[in-house]
Design a protein around this motif. Structure first.
Motif, PDB file in Angstrom:
ATOM      1  N   GLN A 294      -3.947   0.862 -10.304  1.00  0.00           N
ATOM      2  CA  GLN A 294      -4.086   0.975  -8.918  1.00  0.00           C
ATOM      3  C   GLN A 294      -2.999   0.580  -7.942  1.00  0.00           C
ATOM      4  O   GLN A 294      -3.095   0.289  -6.885  1.00  0.00           O
ATOM      5  N   GLY A 295      -1.913   0.263  -8.630  1.00  0.00           N
ATOM      6  CA  GLY A 295      -0.591   0.050  -7.863  1.00  0.00           C
ATOM      7  C   GLY A 295      -0.551  -1.083  -7.208  1.00  0.00           C
ATOM      8  O   GLY A 295      -0.031  -1.199  -6.066  1.00  0.00           O
TER       9      GLY A 295
ATOM     10  N   HIS B  30      -6.704  -0.533   1.429  1.00  0.00           N
ATOM     11  CA  HIS B  30      -5.407   0.111   1.690  1.00  0.00           C
ATOM     12  C   HIS B  30      -5.452   0.471   3.272  1.00  0.00           C
ATOM     13  O   HIS B  30      -6.198   1.444   3.574  1.00  0.00           O
TER      14      HIS B  30
ATOM     15  N   SER C 102      -8.869   0.582  -3.454  1.00  0.00           N
ATOM     16  CA  SER C 102      -8.529   1.585  -2.475  1.00  0.00           C
ATOM     17  C   SER C 102      -9.303   1.305  -0.935  1.00  0.00           C
ATOM     18  O   SER C 102      -8.617   1.650  -0.043  1.00  0.00           O
TER      19      SER C 102
ATOM     20  N   GLU D 189      -4.119  -3.465 -12.360  1.00  0.00           N
ATOM     21  CA  GLU D 189      -3.359  -3.585 -11.517  1.00  0.00           C
ATOM     22  C   GLU D 189      -2.338  -2.408 -11.567  1.00  0.00           C
ATOM     23  O   GLU D 189      -1.832  -1.853 -10.528  1.00  0.00           O
ATOM     24  N   ARG D 190      -1.664  -2.046 -12.570  1.00  0.00           N
ATOM     25  CA  ARG D 190      -0.881  -1.029 -12.863  1.00  0.00           C
ATOM     26  C   ARG D 190      -1.574   0.142 -12.348  1.00  0.00           C
ATOM     27  O   ARG D 190      -0.904   1.034 -11.430  1.00  0.00           O
TER      28      ARG D 190
END
Length: 390
Positions: free
Chosen positions: A252-253, A330, A327, A249-250
């Motif tokens: 990949q934001g 997104h 991603s 999680e961290r």
């Protein structure tokens, strides 16, 4: 650390009006707002303690034209509804009796008595609204500086008063604590962990989810397992599975998500996920999502296909639990399938199961081709109907 409390929220015009209505010396800020301001953290909830009885608080707020709601009148809590956000105002209290699940209280007029009934030293900090003077009877400021979570007085007694304080301790340790942890606090939680079985499942579930929603609960969850607390509240959990998800999680934001972390702790078995969801009194939507995460098997596949089939949250769960790239999602909106059964009927197919089968076949090809536009859907339908006529 500052000797006096000072923060922008203290100087809001609506706050000044509230303080003026309650009267000089009658109320103090308390708890999280004081603690978080001293730590330089954003303040979300503002609580005040007051020597005034609830009916007097209501009368004064009414006289000042401040809307108020008796959100916890039996326990002395009135909520002032202000433009800048609600403020909970609670009359000073002391415990008459406790049974580990609920407390019988009496109103008090001594600030220290009110502080003494609270759980941790860092939550028993009071501040005068006018001067910012901080009142600290139990070493809370020093504990904040040392990042130490410590019960007020005898830890075992605090836990016997409210068994949920065991889980609150670990949540506060995850948020504010450092290592080594306070020995008395940790040992007391370990010794009295079986008392958690007497609490409602909903309270345990809520506190557990609050812990899992913190930025990095993994070290604390592991420690809960080591001292025997996790086995009481979530015996199905494997704490070794959580750090990888938190790190994914961290990197990949992706913001922390308590339900996804719960899924990581549980084995990939739908029946277990459903049992835990029921035990924690999760909502129907949460139960469905937890079960979908538990259905994971092997590689999750194409991210956008997954999102179309499971929804955004469900696809993020599957992808992140597998350590896969998110991603492709997104800035991408999940499209709606641009074909309805009525168009197929209009092309001469009788209403019934055959329409549903054609819809499903066209949809599967549309998904496999990456969600092309309407013209391509029309071509896919033409091909399907031509094949049916052949």
């Amino acid at each position: 650390m500052a000797e006096r409390l000072d923060a922008p929220w203290m100087h809001r015009p609506d706050m000044a009006r509230l303080v003026g209505a309650l009267g000089a010396g009658n109320a103090r800020f308390v708890g999280g707002a004081v603690r978080d301001t001293l730590l330089g953290l954003p303040v979300k909830d503002i609580d005040m303690a007051t020597v005034l009885k609830p009916q007097e608080v209501i009368a004064r707020l009414d006289a000042a034209g401040i809307r108020n709601v008796p959100t916890g009148l039996a326990h002395g809590t009135i909520t002032a509804v202000l433009p800048g956000g609600p403020v909970e105002i609670t009359t000073l209290r002391h415990d008459v009796s406790t049974d580990g699940r609920r407390a019988t209280i009496a109103f008090a007029d001594d600030w220290r008595d009110d502080a003494a009934r609270r759980d941790f030293t860092i939550n028993a900090l009071y501040a005068d609204p006018a001067s910012g003077e901080i009142f600290d009877w139990f070493g809370g400021r020093e504990d904040l500086e040392r990042r130490r979570v410590r019960f007020i007085g005898d830890a075992r007694q605090r836990i016997r008063e409210d068994h949920l304080r065991i889980l609150r301790y670990f949540r506060f340790q995850a948020r504010f604590g450092s290592q080594p942890a306070d020995d008395e606090a940790e040992n007391s939680c370990a010794e009295l962990a079986p008392m958690l079985k007497g609490l409602s499942r909903e309270r345990i579930g809520m506190e557990t989810m609050n812990l899992l929603g913190l930025p990095d609960p993994a070290p604390t969850v592991r420690r809960m397992a080591e001292v025997g607390v996790l086995a009481v509240v979530l015996p199905e959990a494997d704490p070794d599975a959580l750090p990888a998800l938190v790190e994914t999680e961290r990197v990949q934001g992706v913001p922390p998500d308590a339900l996804r972390r719960l899924a990581a702790l549980l084995p990939a078995q739908i029946s277990i996920a459903e049992q835990v969801a029921a035990r924690f009194r999760l909502s129907a939507a949460q139960k469905k999502r937890l079960a979908a995460a538990a259905a994971r098997d092997g590689e999750p596949g194409d991210a956008r296909v997954l999102a179309y089939r499971l929804g955004r949250d469900g696809s993020l769960d599957r992808l992140l639990l597998a350590g896969a790239d998110v991603s492709p999602l997104h800035g991408w909106d999940i499209p709606a399938f641009p074909l309805k059964g009525g168009r197929i009927v209009a092309r001469g197919v009788g209403a019934g199961p055959e329409v549903a089968r054609i819809l499903r076949r066209v949809e599967d090809r549309w998904v496999a081709e990456g969600f092309p536009d309407q013209s391509r859907v029309d071509a896919l339908l033409d091909a399907e109907l031509e094949g049916r006529m052949a």
